[in-house]
Design a protein around this motif. Structure first.
Motif, short mmCIF file in Angstrom:
data_model
loop_
_atom_site.label_atom_id
_atom_site.label_comp_id
_atom_site.label_asym_id
_atom_site.label_seq_id
_atom_site.Cartn_x
_atom_site.Cartn_y
_atom_site.Cartn_z
N THR A 63 0.82 -1.12 0.08
CA THR A 63 0.08 -0.13 0.01
C THR A 63 0.84 1.23 -0.07
O THR A 63 2.15 1.41 0.18
CB THR A 63 -0.93 0.11 1.20
OG1 THR A 63 0.05 0.11 2.30
CG2 THR A 63 -1.71 -1.33 1.55
N PRO A 64 0.01 2.30 -0.24
CA PRO A 64 0.97 3.68 -0.11
C PRO A 64 1.82 4.06 1.23
O PRO A 64 2.88 4.46 1.43
CB PRO A 64 -0.16 4.77 -0.17
CG PRO A 64 -0.94 3.91 -1.35
CD PRO A 64 -1.17 2.62 -0.93
N TYR A 96 6.61 -2.71 -9.51
CA TYR A 96 4.95 -2.86 -9.22
C TYR A 96 4.22 -2.23 -10.51
O TYR A 96 3.12 -2.84 -10.94
CB TYR A 96 4.60 -1.76 -8.12
CG TYR A 96 4.96 -2.39 -6.74
CD1 TYR A 96 4.13 -3.39 -6.07
CD2 TYR A 96 6.01 -2.04 -5.77
CE1 TYR A 96 4.01 -3.83 -5.01
CE2 TYR A 96 6.42 -2.88 -4.74
CZ TYR A 96 5.32 -3.85 -4.36
OH TYR A 96 5.58 -4.57 -3.09
N ASN A 109 -0.32 1.64 -8.52
CA ASN A 109 1.11 1.65 -8.00
C ASN A 109 1.31 2.35 -6.71
O ASN A 109 1.18 3.55 -6.67
CB ASN A 109 1.97 2.03 -9.04
CG ASN A 109 3.37 1.52 -8.85
OD1 ASN A 109 3.99 1.76 -7.94
ND2 ASN A 109 4.12 1.24 -10.06
N PRO A 110 1.65 1.58 -5.51
CA PRO A 110 1.99 2.47 -4.26
C PRO A 110 3.14 3.32 -4.18
O PRO A 110 3.22 4.21 -3.69
CB PRO A 110 2.01 0.98 -3.28
CG PRO A 110 2.65 0.10 -4.17
CD PRO A 110 1.87 0.23 -5.30
#
Length: 278
Positions: A63-64, A96, A109-110
């Motif tokens: 995740t971000p 990613y 794309n995080p």
């Protein structure tokens, strides 16, 4: 990667087999097998995979928040190397992109949209401020005062200082001969050299011989500066920070990039351009 790689990717990560994971995605990485580009990408990805394993973070569901945490690690490890941070993150972002393309990550794309440290050279060029140089000079011994000013005013490199001999020092003319170029030595620097020279038996009438400083390596030179910084309560920086201070000082005084390049023995004006932006 072939179609539907998710099960195999998941299994390699589950058993901690990073090399098998990288083998599965290798076909989508930049560069050909064995090239510097491919090796650099694999090195960055190995470091990232080790971090995810140590931190117990998911690769395929990153995740971000994970991306920000990894950015924080890189900033901590490479504080003065923003280009290195950019390179590592570019490669992980590419990973990613590849995983999303093949359905192995849900997206987005995080690693897209991270606020990265500036990669402008002028914002990261280390130098000692005028106040820091003054504190170093104030706390220095006679020898160390001459040494520091050769960096901070004459702009000599570490190797140039180590190889400087008394035959290169002309206190009467206020000049140094450094690798075929003439470097001006006036004012405070000249006085420091004269005082130190008298200690070593070097005067206008009787010239000393041999090296100016009894330092056999750049390590010993760095150690002298490090210990002086501790005494003066100045944050330690590499020798080039003294040379950078000299370049900026000379540029501010003359406004002439060519004069700066000549004094410091630079073959190009590119380095001077950085000081112009400070």
């Amino acid at each position: 990667m072939t179609a539907s790689p998710l099960p195999r990717l998941w299994r390699t990560l589950e058993r901690g087999d990073h090399e098998a994971f990288l083998d599965l995605i290798a076909g989508g990485l930049p560069g050909h097998f064995g090239s510097a580009t491919r090796k650099n990408h694999l090195s960055s990805l190995r470091a990232y995979l080790r971090w995810t394993e140590e931190e117990r973070r998911s690769v395929l569901n990153a995740t971000p928040r994970d991306a920000h945490a990894y950015l924080g690690l890189l900033v901590q490890k490479h504080t003065h190397a923003p280009a290195t941070i950019h390179n590592h993150l570019t490669r992980v972002r590419g990973l990613y992109g590849l995983l999303i393309e093949h359905g192995a990550h849900p997206g987005p794309n995080p690693f897209v949209g991270l606020k990265l440290p500036s990669n402008r050279p002028e914002e990261h060029r280390e130098l000692y401020s005028e106040d820091e140089v003054r504190r170093l000079v104030t706390h220095a011994s006679v020898r160390d005062r001459a040494l520091v000013l050769l960096g901070a005013q004459a702009g000599l490199t570490g190797p140039e200082v180590l190889h400087l001999t008394w035959a290169d020092v002309d206190t009467r003319a206020g000049q140094l001969s450094v690798l075929g170029r003439t470097v001006e030595a006036h004012g405070e620097l000249l006085t420091a050299l004269e005082v130190y020279g008298r200690e070593r038996g070097h005067t206008e009438l009787f010239a000393a011989t041999g090296p100016v400083f009894d330092l056999s390596s750049e390590y010993e030179l760095r150690k002298v500066v490090y210990l002086l910084c501790r005494r003066a309560n100045v944050p330690y920086k590499a020798w080039r920070a003294l040379r950078n201070a000299a370049g900026l000082r000379l540029l501010q005084r003359t406004g002439d990039p060519r004069a700066v390049a000549a004094q410091l023995g630079l073959g190009t004006l590119k380095a001077v351009e950085v000081w112009q932006k400070l």
